[in-house]
Design a protein around this motif. Structure first.
Motif, PDB file in Angstrom:
ATOM      1  N   PRO A   1       9.733 -33.022 -23.748  1.00 57.84           N
ATOM      2  CA  PRO A   1      10.687 -31.695 -22.883  1.00 57.84           C
ATOM      3  C   PRO A   1       9.789 -31.941 -21.392  1.00 57.84           C
ATOM      4  O   PRO A   1      10.698 -32.277 -20.753  1.00 57.84           O
ATOM      5  CB  PRO A   1      10.571 -30.899 -22.843  1.00 57.84           C
ATOM      6  CG  PRO A   1      11.160 -30.599 -24.286  1.00 57.84           C
ATOM      7  CD  PRO A   1      10.182 -32.378 -24.894  1.00 57.84           C
ATOM      8  N   TYR A   2       8.571 -32.221 -21.575  1.00 53.29           N
ATOM      9  CA  TYR A   2       7.567 -32.059 -20.758  1.00 53.29           C
ATOM     10  C   TYR A   2       6.863 -33.386 -19.949  1.00 53.29           C
ATOM     11  O   TYR A   2       6.502 -33.341 -19.515  1.00 53.29           O
ATOM     12  CB  TYR A   2       6.643 -31.564 -21.397  1.00 53.29           C
ATOM     13  CG  TYR A   2       7.004 -29.737 -21.664  1.00 53.29           C
ATOM     14  CD1 TYR A   2       7.220 -28.933 -20.488  1.00 53.29           C
ATOM     15  CD2 TYR A   2       6.871 -29.955 -22.923  1.00 53.29           C
ATOM     16  CE1 TYR A   2       8.004 -27.690 -21.315  1.00 53.29           C
ATOM     17  CE2 TYR A   2       6.844 -28.592 -23.277  1.00 53.29           C
ATOM     18  CZ  TYR A   2       8.094 -27.772 -22.970  1.00 53.29           C
ATOM     19  OH  TYR A   2       7.723 -26.103 -22.619  1.00 53.29           O
ATOM     20  N   ALA A   3       7.648 -34.624 -20.974  1.00 54.51           N
ATOM     21  CA  ALA A   3       7.237 -36.270 -20.117  1.00 54.51           C
ATOM     22  C   ALA A   3       7.423 -36.266 -19.203  1.00 54.51           C
ATOM     23  O   ALA A   3       8.962 -36.057 -18.878  1.00 54.51           O
ATOM     24  CB  ALA A   3       7.553 -37.123 -21.309  1.00 54.51           C
ATOM     25  N   LYS A   4       6.869 -37.877 -18.348  1.00 55.94           N
ATOM     26  CA  LYS A   4       7.983 -37.362 -16.994  1.00 55.94           C
ATOM     27  C   LYS A   4       8.530 -38.709 -16.882  1.00 55.94           C
ATOM     28  O   LYS A   4       8.375 -39.170 -17.859  1.00 55.94           O
ATOM     29  CB  LYS A   4       6.317 -38.009 -16.147  1.00 55.94           C
ATOM     30  CG  LYS A   4       4.879 -36.991 -15.670  1.00 55.94           C
ATOM     31  CD  LYS A   4       3.864 -37.658 -14.828  1.00 55.94           C
ATOM     32  CE  LYS A   4       2.853 -36.323 -14.672  1.00 55.94           C
ATOM     33  NZ  LYS A   4       2.124 -36.907 -14.151  1.00 55.94           N
ATOM     34  N   SER A   5       9.128 -38.780 -15.873  1.00 65.63           N
ATOM     35  CA  SER A   5      10.376 -39.806 -16.001  1.00 65.63           C
ATOM     36  C   SER A   5       9.609 -41.542 -15.871  1.00 65.63           C
ATOM     37  O   SER A   5      10.538 -42.239 -16.511  1.00 65.63           O
ATOM     38  CB  SER A   5      10.542 -39.569 -15.010  1.00 65.63           C
ATOM     39  OG  SER A   5      10.298 -39.734 -13.607  1.00 65.63           O
ATOM     40  N   ASP A   6       8.582 -41.034 -15.843  1.00 70.32           N
ATOM     41  CA  ASP A   6       8.113 -43.176 -15.823  1.00 70.32           C
ATOM     42  C   ASP A   6       7.386 -43.230 -16.970  1.00 70.32           C
ATOM     43  O   ASP A   6       6.517 -44.258 -17.074  1.00 70.32           O
ATOM     44  CB  ASP A   6       6.740 -43.420 -14.857  1.00 70.32           C
ATOM     45  CG  ASP A   6       5.554 -42.327 -14.605  1.00 70.32           C
ATOM     46  OD1 ASP A   6       5.599 -41.213 -15.452  1.00 70.32           O
ATOM     47  OD2 ASP A   6       5.308 -42.786 -14.210  1.00 70.32           O
ATOM     48  N   ILE A   7       7.258 -42.487 -18.344  1.00 69.97           N
ATOM     49  CA  ILE A   7       6.503 -42.983 -19.480  1.00 69.97           C
ATOM     50  C   ILE A   7       7.915 -43.116 -20.397  1.00 69.97           C
ATOM     51  O   ILE A   7       8.603 -42.440 -20.870  1.00 69.97           O
ATOM     52  CB  ILE A   7       6.643 -42.053 -19.942  1.00 69.97           C
ATOM     53  CG1 ILE A   7       4.979 -40.865 -19.252  1.00 69.97           C
ATOM     54  CG2 ILE A   7       6.045 -41.465 -21.541  1.00 69.97           C
ATOM     55  CD1 ILE A   7       4.129 -39.260 -19.938  1.00 69.97           C
TER      56      ILE A   7
ATOM     57  N   HIS B   1      18.405 -26.710 -29.538  1.00 70.19           N
ATOM     58  CA  HIS B   1      17.409 -26.463 -30.615  1.00 70.19           C
ATOM     59  C   HIS B   1      16.743 -27.113 -29.424  1.00 70.19           C
ATOM     60  O   HIS B   1      15.120 -27.003 -30.262  1.00 70.19           O
ATOM     61  CB  HIS B   1      17.873 -27.711 -31.825  1.00 70.19           C
ATOM     62  CG  HIS B   1      18.782 -26.335 -32.317  1.00 70.19           C
ATOM     63  ND1 HIS B   1      18.225 -26.466 -34.088  1.00 70.19           N
ATOM     64  CD2 HIS B   1      19.797 -25.860 -32.691  1.00 70.19           C
ATOM     65  CE1 HIS B   1      18.869 -25.749 -34.700  1.00 70.19           C
ATOM     66  NE2 HIS B   1      20.544 -25.549 -33.364  1.00 70.19           N
ATOM     67  N   ILE B   2      16.046 -28.241 -28.617  1.00 69.02           N
ATOM     68  CA  ILE B   2      15.675 -28.508 -27.837  1.00 69.02           C
ATOM     69  C   ILE B   2      16.010 -28.894 -26.611  1.00 69.02           C
ATOM     70  O   ILE B   2      17.351 -28.971 -26.706  1.00 69.02           O
ATOM     71  CB  ILE B   2      14.594 -29.816 -28.560  1.00 69.02           C
ATOM     72  CG1 ILE B   2      13.796 -30.084 -27.904  1.00 69.02           C
ATOM     73  CG2 ILE B   2      15.489 -31.234 -28.363  1.00 69.02           C
ATOM     74  CD1 ILE B   2      12.561 -30.998 -28.533  1.00 69.02           C
ATOM     75  N   SER B   3      14.594 -29.029 -25.598  1.00 70.07           N
ATOM     76  CA  SER B   3      15.685 -29.278 -24.218  1.00 70.07           C
ATOM     77  C   SER B   3      15.204 -30.864 -23.896  1.00 70.07           C
ATOM     78  O   SER B   3      14.714 -31.612 -25.199  1.00 70.07           O
ATOM     79  CB  SER B   3      14.399 -29.023 -23.096  1.00 70.07           C
ATOM     80  OG  SER B   3      14.504 -27.253 -22.942  1.00 70.07           O
ATOM     81  N   ASP B   4      15.981 -31.365 -22.749  1.00 72.15           N
ATOM     82  CA  ASP B   4      15.958 -32.663 -22.750  1.00 72.15           C
ATOM     83  C   ASP B   4      14.827 -33.153 -22.002  1.00 72.15           C
ATOM     84  O   ASP B   4      14.136 -32.240 -21.349  1.00 72.15           O
ATOM     85  CB  ASP B   4      17.103 -32.763 -21.827  1.00 72.15           C
ATOM     86  CG  ASP B   4      18.104 -34.459 -21.916  1.00 72.15           C
ATOM     87  OD1 ASP B   4      17.384 -35.193 -22.200  1.00 72.15           O
ATOM     88  OD2 ASP B   4      18.901 -34.635 -21.546  1.00 72.15           O
ATOM     89  N   THR B   5      14.481 -34.037 -22.209  1.00 76.19           N
ATOM     90  CA  THR B   5      13.594 -35.239 -21.476  1.00 76.19           C
ATOM     91  C   THR B   5      13.985 -35.625 -20.164  1.00 76.19           C
ATOM     92  O   THR B   5      15.299 -36.374 -19.913  1.00 76.19           O
ATOM     93  CB  THR B   5      12.488 -35.593 -22.156  1.00 76.19           C
ATOM     94  OG1 THR B   5      11.703 -36.036 -21.800  1.00 76.19           O
ATOM     95  CG2 THR B   5      13.336 -36.638 -22.833  1.00 76.19           C
TER      96      THR B   5
END
Length: 360
Positions: free
Chosen positions: A9-15, A35-39
Motif C-alpha cells: 500500500p505504500y509503494a509509489k505509482s511509478d513502481i 483486509h489490506i489497503s489498495d496500492t
C-alpha cells in the motif's frame, strides 16, 4: 504472495509490481474486504510459468503450493547465473505435483543458487518434527465433523486459502448444509472469483448459495449476497456452516442461547491465527458446551521435504530464508551460505565459496 505484501500500500505509482494471476485476484478481494489497503503501484498479473524479460535478466513465475492462493516461486536467469527462489511452499497441501514441477524446472535449467524457505526448521537439528496431515486427510475429517454435527458448525479459517474455502463450501453443500459467512470473508470470496481464479475454474462451490450474517456488514461495505440475521440463524443453526471470524466471538451468545434447538454446536479452527486454547475462545467454547476441533496442516514444508528438494535440484549452493534456525537444515552435502541481516553479496561470490568448499 499475499502473506508478504504489507509494504505494497505504500509503494509509489511509478513502481511496477509483478504478481501471479491468482494471487492478484485474491489481493483484489482482500482490498475489497478491507483486509489490506489498495496500492498506487502498477501491478501486472502474470500467468503461471510465464517469463518476464527485464533485459538484463529474465524471471519465470512458477506457482507453488501454500495456504495462500496464488503463492509462487521464481527462477531468475541473467545469462551467467540461474537463481531459484521457492517462496513459501509445502508438500502436504493439495498440489504436491507443483513442487515436483518446480524441482524439474530447476534441474532442467541447471540452477546455480537455490533460495528456499525454512519456517519449520527446529533449533536442534536432531529434533523430530511432526508430520502434518495432507489436505485430503484434512478435508475428510472436516466432512466427518459436518456429517456428525447436530448444531451449528462454526468454521474459522484463513480467507486467503480460497481453494480450501471452496472445498469446504462444496463439502458443506454435499452434506446438506447451507453456507453463511462473515461479511468481509464473503466479499473476498466474491471479488476474487469475479476477478477470475484459474485454480477454481469449474469448481462446484462457485454455484453455492451463500448468505451473510447481517451483523457483520459495515456501513462502507456492499454485501454481495443476501443477508441473514443472528436470530434467524439461531432458529435454523443445524442447517448451516458459518464461516466465522474471531472478532465476532460475541455472536455465540445469541447463536447458542436463542432458538432452543437440541444438539451441540461444533467449532473448527483450520489454520487460523487464533487457536482453540486462546483464553477468550476457550471461555466461550466451554461456556456454551461447543465441541472444538483443530484441522490444520500449515503452509510450510517439513525439514525432510526441504532436504529432498535441495538434493534433487542439486544447485551449487543453497540459502535458507524465512527461518529462525537456518543452520539446522540438512542440505545433503550442498554448500550452504548464511547471509547476515543487511548484507549484500554477489552470487558469484557465493558460488566461488561453494567451489572453495569442495562443491562443483
Amino acid at each position: 504472495h499475499t502473506d508478504h505484501i504489507a509494504v505494497l500500500p505504500y509503494a509509489k505509482s511509478d513502481i511496477p509490481v509483478y504478481m501471479n494471476r491468482d494471487a492478484f485476484s485474491l489481493y483484489r478481494g482482500m482490498v475489497a474486504g478491507g483486509h489490506i489497503s489498495d496500492t498506487a503501484a502498477r501491478i501486472t498479473a502474470c500467468d503461471d510459468l510465464s517469463v518476464v524479460d527485464f533485459g538484463e535478466f529474465t524471471m519465470q513465475i512458477v506457482e507453488m503450493d501454500h495456504n495462500a492462493t496464488g503463492a509462487a516461486g521464481i527462477i531468475i536467469d541473467d545469462g551467467s547465473h540461474k537463481i531459484a527462489y521457492t517462496g513459501d511452499w509445502r508438500r502436504q497441501g493439495k498440489h504436491p505435483e507443483r513442487i515436483d514441477r518446480f524441482i524439474e524446472l530447476c534441474r532442467n535449467k541447471g540452477v546455480d543458487l537455490l533460495l528456499t524457505e525454512g519456517t519449520r526448521l527446529p533449533a536442534d537439528p536432531s529434533a523430530a518434527v511432526s508430520r502434518q496431515m495432507t489436505e485430503d486427510e484434512l478435508l475428510a475429517r472436516y466432512s466427518d465433523i459436518v456429517d456428525d454435527a447436530d448444531g451449528l458448525v462454526y468454521l474459522q479459517m484463513s480467507p486467503r486459502d480460497l481453494e480450501r474455502m471452496a472445498d469446504m463450501i462444496a463439502i458443506a453443500a454435499e452434506r446438506g448444509r447451507k453456507v453463511v459467512m462473515e461479511a468481509s470473508h464473503a466479499v473476498i470470496w466474491h471479488t476474487a472469483n469475479r476477478e477470475g481464479l484459474r485454480i477454481l475454474e469449474g469448481h462446484p462451490a462457485l454455484e453455492a448459495d451463500i448468505q451473510i450474517v447481517d451483523a457483520t456488514v459495515t456501513d462502507k461495505m456492499a454485501a454481495p449476497y443476501k443477508t441473514i440475521s443472528l436470530e434467524r440463524l439461531a432458529e435454523r443453526k443445524h442447517e448451516y456452516v458459518y464461516f466465522f471470524k474471531f472478532p465476532d466471538l460475541a455472536h455465540m451468545i445469541e447463536l447458542e442461547t436463542l432458538g432452543n434447538l437440541p444438539g451441540r454446536s461444533h467449532f473448527i479452527q483450520s489454520d487460523y491465527s487464533v487457536k482453540l486454547d486462546h483464553p477468550d475462545m476457550a471461555k466461550y467454547l466451554n461456556t456454551f458446551g461447543i465441541i472444538g476441533h483443530t484441522l490444520c496442516n500449515g503452509g510450510h514444508a517439513h525439514p525432510e521435504a526441504i532436504a529432498d528438494m535441495i538434493e534433487r535440484i542439486a544447485p551449487k549452493a543453497v540459502v535458507t530464508l524465512h527461518s529462525r534456525h537456518p543452520r539446522s537444515q540438512n542440505t545433503r552435502g550442498i554448500y550452504a551460505y548464511y547471509p547476515e541481516k543487511g548484507e549484500t553479496v554477489a552470487v558469484s561470490s557465493i558460488l566461488a565459496s561453494a567451489v572453495g568448499a569442495g562443491n562443483r
